[in-house]
Design a protein around this motif. Sequence first.
Motif, PDB file in Angstrom:
ATOM      1  N   ASN A 297       0.511   4.183  -2.801  1.00  0.00           N
ATOM      2  CA  ASN A 297       0.228   5.577  -2.419  1.00  0.00           C
ATOM      3  C   ASN A 297       1.275   6.528  -2.994  1.00  0.00           C
ATOM      4  O   ASN A 297       0.955   7.634  -3.436  1.00  0.00           O
TER       5      ASN A 297
ATOM      6  N   THR B 213      -7.962  -0.826   1.188  1.00  0.00           N
ATOM      7  CA  THR B 213      -7.942   0.627   0.968  1.00  0.00           C
ATOM      8  C   THR B 213      -8.074   1.361   2.296  1.00  0.00           C
ATOM      9  O   THR B 213      -9.172   1.735   2.707  1.00  0.00           O
TER      10      THR B 213
ATOM     11  N   SER C 172      -4.903   9.995  -0.488  1.00  0.00           N
ATOM     12  CA  SER C 172      -3.950  10.201  -1.589  1.00  0.00           C
ATOM     13  C   SER C 172      -4.685  10.452  -2.902  1.00  0.00           C
ATOM     14  O   SER C 172      -4.309  11.339  -3.677  1.00  0.00           O
TER      15      SER C 172
ATOM     16  N   THR D 107       0.583   9.546  -5.696  1.00  0.00           N
ATOM     17  CA  THR D 107       1.056  10.924  -5.508  1.00  0.00           C
ATOM     18  C   THR D 107       1.876  11.386  -6.706  1.00  0.00           C
ATOM     19  O   THR D 107       1.735  12.527  -7.170  1.00  0.00           O
TER      20      THR D 107
ATOM     21  N   THR E  97       0.825  -1.214   0.000  1.00  0.00           N
ATOM     22  CA  THR E  97       0.000   0.000   0.000  1.00  0.00           C
ATOM     23  C   THR E  97       0.855   1.258   0.000  1.00  0.00           C
ATOM     24  O   THR E  97       0.526   2.242  -0.671  1.00  0.00           O
TER      25      THR E  97
ATOM     26  N   PHE F 235      -5.594   2.881  -7.719  1.00  0.00           N
ATOM     27  CA  PHE F 235      -6.419   2.789  -6.518  1.00  0.00           C
ATOM     28  C   PHE F 235      -7.350   1.578  -6.578  1.00  0.00           C
ATOM     29  O   PHE F 235      -7.544   0.876  -5.588  1.00  0.00           O
TER      30      PHE F 235
ATOM     31  N   SER G 139      -4.918   5.851   1.700  1.00  0.00           N
ATOM     32  CA  SER G 139      -5.022   5.662   0.250  1.00  0.00           C
ATOM     33  C   SER G 139      -6.147   6.518  -0.328  1.00  0.00           C
ATOM     34  O   SER G 139      -5.993   7.136  -1.389  1.00  0.00           O
TER      35      SER G 139
END
Length: 692
Positions: free
Chosen positions: A386, A411, A418, A390, A382, A405, A415
Amino acid sequence: MRITKPITLYRDLSYFHSLLKSCIHGEISSSPITIFRDLLRSSLTPNHITMSIFLQATTTSLNSFKLQVEQVQTHLTKSGLDRFVYVKTSLLNLYLKKGCVTSAQMLFDEMPERDTVVWNALICGYSRNGYECDAWKLFIVMLQQGFSPSATTLVNLLPFCGQCGFVSQGRSVHGVAAKSGLELDSQVKNALISFYSKCAELGSAEVLFREMKDKSTVSWNTMIGAYSQSGLQEEAITVFKNMFEKNVEISPVTIINLLSAHVSHEPLHCLVVKCGMVNDISVVTSLVCAYSRCGCLVSAERLYASAKQDSIVGLTSIVSCYAEKGDMDIAVVYFSKTRQLCMKIDAVALVGILHGCKKSSHIDIGMSLHGYAIKSGLCTKTLVVNGLITMYSKFDDVETVLFLFEQLQETPLISWNSVISGCVQSGRASTAFEVFHQMMLTGGLLPDAITIASLLAGCSQLCCLNLGKELHGYTLRNNFENENFVCTALIDMYAKCGNEVQAESVFKSIKAPCTATWNSMISGYSLSGLQHRALSCYLEMREKGLKPDEITFLGVLSACNHGGFVDEGKICFRAMIKEFGISPTLQHYALMVGLLGRACLFTEALYLIWKMDIKPDSAVWGALLSACIIHRELEVGEYVARKMFMLDYKNGGLYVLMSNLYATEAMWDDVVRVRNMMKDNGYDGYLGVSQI
């Protein structure tokens, strides 16, 4: 001729016991299995002592473990030696050291008799193999059945209590240690000091340290480490000075603990050289990280190059530092070196490099790193996903952000945050709110302060005041107004939605506004056409002792530009450079050039552009060209247009501005010529023409 009888070495069980003990201490290269087979061939019968020593020696040498250990266990059963508790304890230890926890548990359950040693062996084995909860449960059962723990047992249990913050359990272990007299053991005391420091109870750690009569190097290191973990640099240095004065031997751990406390690395580097630790890879790696952290990359690189052994930690530290500075070309060179050395970087290091991909020119590097994440399996983590979200947000690639995603199996809120933040940063505020509604429908997750701040930025984009007010209400109900960044987002939202009164109200409710909050208020006044208030706010900020940053001056210069405050703008621009040492960006120059141009100070504006430290872009020249249109300054306008054409001849704004300039002078032939040039470059030539 005299015939001498050859000397025959008498080989009894003691001889083989001696050989097996040598294997345990690494004094001979022979395999314990080979020695044991020689013993059987010599017609000797191994006894319970033989098997116990043999199993201890076997711990570090079995390759085809499963097959050979089954043969050993069969021999124990056939010979009846498995009835001895300490023989089975040695076998249990063998299983645990090879990671066969289930087999060890089964062996323990089958034992009709158990002594203190076997209980302690299984508890320590559980701890070493990551079964800390099982170790703790077994420890409780052991105490209930009247067995006493060993010092090693307590030393293995305490780190688990410290890492998980189980303060009451750790204190219980301390109580057991005090009751059994094990508290006097130096290893137990060191483990207790470490436990209390991890649980933020430094007072207890200090008491234990002072009570120790014979403090070893480990004891001093433990106390220095305790202060380092708590960020108490001065206290860590004081303990080190006392250690040095008492002539206690300094170890690599001492240096590493001091460096983790952010003690000045240069004196420590000298000490490392003086103490002969320059070849210790852990010390060198820590120094490389310290130099990188301080931005001394030349020293970090030289030190890394001098090391006799490559270190993934040191190398990734240098890579991450270059990435943080935005120097991705050198970061890629060092990253390639990790690949050449077959080193595998971890998720944290990869995310550090991904954060360096900030410019559109870095998109190829970012995609290559994404490929590496897929190939190495890090894309399942994760944290890495993330980081990728970004990164792609900075490239305004919302589709890839949403795709990444959707691939996440879990999740967490970070997340969702983000993705929401990424959509807002990419100018897709509507998509951000769609993601937010999806998050609320899933249930189980509630927005935190970061979620609200991102959504407020989305409201600013959409100028959606009503939704912003709803978010403000949620902020008040959940006590998020104590977070400065949330209040800053609220001020920005109200200002951009045209409600400067409410923006002022939020600002006044903050006890100690930070620089970012003042910046929002200054920009808010400027956007609302309240330029005098913007300048007053800036002066008040200065009076409060806060240091303005480059964003502060963007707001101030924007206010001066819109208000036509030429003298004030010049004073602020000069203060930014000379008083605060801030190098102007292209945005600062564009605002200043626009201010001078609007005041008809074209010579001064051109002089400012000519003496710029950085190459002027279309925005800087465009600000001057707009001023030329206002004042119908044709000669300067044509000069500026040529400069803009050389920079970017496909810039549609250039042709529109030039067309407008010629139109103000009724030079219709030139207007037609400019429109034809627009057509040649892919535009329709009729921008701004109404169809009504």
